[in-house]
Motif scaffolding. Structure first.
Motif, PDB file in Angstrom:
ATOM      1  N   HIS A  85      55.920  42.318  33.808  1.00 38.15           N
ATOM      2  CA  HIS A  85      55.888  40.959  34.598  1.00 38.15           C
ATOM      3  C   HIS A  85      56.958  40.929  35.479  1.00 38.15           C
ATOM      4  O   HIS A  85      58.217  41.298  34.879  1.00 38.15           O
ATOM      5  CB  HIS A  85      55.817  39.886  33.412  1.00 38.15           C
ATOM      6  N   MET A  86      56.772  40.628  36.589  1.00 32.21           N
ATOM      7  CA  MET A  86      57.974  40.456  37.710  1.00 32.21           C
ATOM      8  C   MET A  86      57.766  38.918  38.041  1.00 32.21           C
ATOM      9  O   MET A  86      57.116  38.667  38.942  1.00 32.21           O
ATOM     10  CB  MET A  86      57.415  41.135  38.787  1.00 32.21           C
ATOM     11  N   PRO A  87      58.687  38.033  37.294  1.00 36.41           N
ATOM     12  CA  PRO A  87      58.587  36.650  37.819  1.00 36.41           C
ATOM     13  C   PRO A  87      58.936  36.266  39.049  1.00 36.41           C
ATOM     14  O   PRO A  87      59.732  36.672  39.634  1.00 36.41           O
ATOM     15  CB  PRO A  87      59.745  35.913  36.693  1.00 36.41           C
ATOM     16  N   THR A 142      45.973  35.420  42.355  1.00 32.04           N
ATOM     17  CA  THR A 142      44.692  34.609  42.198  1.00 32.04           C
ATOM     18  C   THR A 142      43.536  35.460  42.464  1.00 32.04           C
ATOM     19  O   THR A 142      42.363  34.895  41.997  1.00 32.04           O
ATOM     20  CB  THR A 142      44.798  33.489  43.219  1.00 32.04           C
ATOM     21  N   ASP A 143      43.675  36.658  43.077  1.00 38.38           N
ATOM     22  CA  ASP A 143      42.562  37.487  43.118  1.00 38.38           C
ATOM     23  C   ASP A 143      42.368  38.612  42.134  1.00 38.38           C
ATOM     24  O   ASP A 143      41.740  39.238  42.182  1.00 38.38           O
ATOM     25  CB  ASP A 143      42.603  38.109  44.864  1.00 38.38           C
ATOM     26  N   LEU A 144      43.234  38.595  41.087  1.00 35.30           N
ATOM     27  CA  LEU A 144      43.569  39.802  40.254  1.00 35.30           C
ATOM     28  C   LEU A 144      42.210  39.924  39.381  1.00 35.30           C
ATOM     29  O   LEU A 144      41.785  41.115  39.201  1.00 35.30           O
ATOM     30  CB  LEU A 144      44.716  39.684  39.580  1.00 35.30           C
ATOM     31  N   GLY A 148      53.244  39.348  39.341  1.00 31.33           N
ATOM     32  CA  GLY A 148      53.444  38.108  38.873  1.00 31.33           C
ATOM     33  C   GLY A 148      52.768  37.724  37.761  1.00 31.33           C
ATOM     34  O   GLY A 148      53.139  36.597  37.193  1.00 31.33           O
ATOM     35  N   ALA A 149      51.699  38.393  37.316  1.00 32.84           N
ATOM     36  CA  ALA A 149      50.865  38.024  36.154  1.00 32.84           C
ATOM     37  C   ALA A 149      51.542  38.430  34.942  1.00 32.84           C
ATOM     38  O   ALA A 149      52.279  39.493  34.946  1.00 32.84           O
ATOM     39  CB  ALA A 149      49.334  38.650  36.398  1.00 32.84           C
ATOM     40  N   THR A 150      51.408  37.626  33.885  1.00 29.02           N
ATOM     41  CA  THR A 150      51.958  37.869  32.829  1.00 29.02           C
ATOM     42  C   THR A 150      51.094  39.038  31.957  1.00 29.02           C
ATOM     43  O   THR A 150      49.909  39.206  32.355  1.00 29.02           O
ATOM     44  CB  THR A 150      51.956  36.803  31.668  1.00 29.02           C
ATOM     45  N   HIS A 151      51.464  39.575  30.997  1.00 30.61           N
ATOM     46  CA  HIS A 151      51.027  40.564  30.200  1.00 30.61           C
ATOM     47  C   HIS A 151      49.832  40.082  29.551  1.00 30.61           C
ATOM     48  O   HIS A 151      48.546  40.918  29.847  1.00 30.61           O
ATOM     49  CB  HIS A 151      51.889  41.136  29.168  1.00 30.61           C
TER      50      HIS A 151
END
Length: 420
Positions: free
Chosen positions: A5-7, A81-83, A179-182
């Motif tokens: 995760h890269m906040p 948002t597209d992940l 940006g997404a969390t684990h």
């Protein structure tokens, strides 16, 4: 599966990795790994090639695939948002590829054109020649994409068999950073895997749907036995009517994850890793003998190569080789000063930290750590490992490499260059 995760980041890079490359092919299947990289974009049970291309393009991100000698990867960098959609698409491609016979026949021509383009690139030819020279009959000697003749002879059924035996757990690794969390990534991946398992494709990810699945098994029993190569010394010259002569001089280096890899990094950077490096200053700045001169290293699970590359006028070739060897030997005979070492440590520390600001670089690092079994260290730990390197260690390693048998590959006009 592994994530970071890269906040604060609005994007994510996700990749599906296969712990196999051209090294894992036989003479009969040569070129299959790279051919599969092309074919997986050509359609699945529910999507044709145009739909796949449009799905990637509409995200505005970067999507592609790479084939190497020990790895294959399908990746995409997109908005968080597209992940979910991109994850589903990548899993579908790997799990349910059609591998249609008509598409196979059509893509054969595209790959032959790609190989022809590479054959026109003196740099590509030089590095392929060097590998062929030093590895002999070992699979690592073959170009990643094989030869045009091998691609012409490759059978569709051979490709299907290679896919069925290779694109299976525990060879498969999913890595993501951004940006997404684990937990968010795990949920998206599990949904995509469940959807893929319910499809009509031949792949089953049932063994790797858990959030903690890793490539540990890929090393143990996923790849199968690999023969460790032996370095062959010698000289090769591919004659081309070019303006410049390409030179690659090298010896056996260090394998991936070697305990002395940080000393190795300092040595590579000090000798030929930038504008202030010894080779750049000596060959280019002081004598004007070449525009490009640098050090290179290839690292595999059980073997590595160290080399010095240069491009110069044919009449300057011997002088460049002599200077390269002289600088290499000088580093072996005389320990670098504390000031020079500190400058290199600063350079490496900065490049490592800046590089890890990229989600793609972090995704790559995560996957390689899983596949090669190299411990994943924090940026601060990496910097400390580099800072712990001493001048004596760098000089000693330069001497160890200098004593090893060497090979010289040339691409360009006729010239007479000898290894002293």
């Amino acid at each position: 599966m592994t994530t970071e995760h890269m906040p604060g980041l609005a994007s994510e890079t996700i990749g599906i990795w296969v712990a196999a490359g051209s090294r894992d092919e036989s003479r009969e299947t040569a070129g299959s790994t790279h051919f599969l990289e092309h074919m997986l974009f050509k359609g699945t049970a529910t999507k044709d090639a145009r739909t796949i291309a449009a799905a990637f393009d509409k995200t505005g991100g970067d999507s592609n695939a790479i084939t190497a000698k020990e790895l294959t990867c399908y990746y995409s960098r997109c908005l968080v948002t597209d992940l979910a959609d991109i994850t589903s698409l990548l899993v579908d491609m790997v799990s349910n590829s059609n591998l249609d016979a008509e598409e196979f026949a059509r893509e054969r021509g595209v790959i032959i054109e790609e190989l022809a383009m590479s054959a026109d690139d003196p740099g590509d030819v030089l590095f392929d020649d060097f590998d062929e020279l030093i590895f002999g009959d070992h699979p690592l000697a073959r170009p990643v994409g094989a030869t045009k003749d091998q691609i012409r002879m490759l059978d569709h059924n051979t490709l299907l068999e290679h896919y069925s035996s290779t694109y299976v757990p525990p060879r498969l690794v999913i890595a993501a950073a951004g940006g997404a969390t684990h937990d968010e990534v795990v949920t998206m991946v599990e949904e995509a895997l469940n959807e893929a398992n319910s499809g009509s494709g031949p792949r089953s990810w049932a063994e790797s749907t858990g959030a903690d699945a890793s490539a540990g098994g890929a090393d143990a029993d996923g790849r199968g036995a690999r023969e460790t190569p032996t370095f062959h010394s010698g000289r090769s010259h591919t004659y081309k009517d070019n303006e410049q002569l390409g030179i690659l001089l090298g010896c056996e280096g260090l394998e991936e994850g070697h305990e002395d890899r940080f000393i190795y990094s300092v040595l590579l950077t000090m000798l030929g890793g930038g504008m202030s490096s010894r080779l750049f200053q000596s060959v280019r700045e002081d004598r004007g003998l070449a525009y490009a001169v640098s050090c290179m290293a290839s690292q595999f699970t059980d073997f590595g190569t160290f080399g010095i590359y240069a491009g110069c006028a044919p009449e300057n070739g011997q002088s460049v080789v002599d200077l390269a060897l002289a600088e290499w030997d000088r580093l072996a005979q005389e320990e670098p000063s504390r000031a020079e070492l500190d400058a290199i440590v600063s350079q490496l520390s900065g490049s490592m930290v800046l590089g890890l600001e990229s989600s793609a670089a972090r995704m790559n690092r995560l996957a390689r750590s899983e596949i090669f079994g190299v411990p994943l260290e924090s940026p601060l730990d990496l910097i400390e490992r580099v800072r712990s390197v001493t001048s004596a260690q760098v000089s000693a390693m330069a001497g160890q490499l200098m004593e090893r048998p060497k090979s010289l590959s040339l691409v360009g006009p006729t010239t007479d260059i000898a290894l002293p």
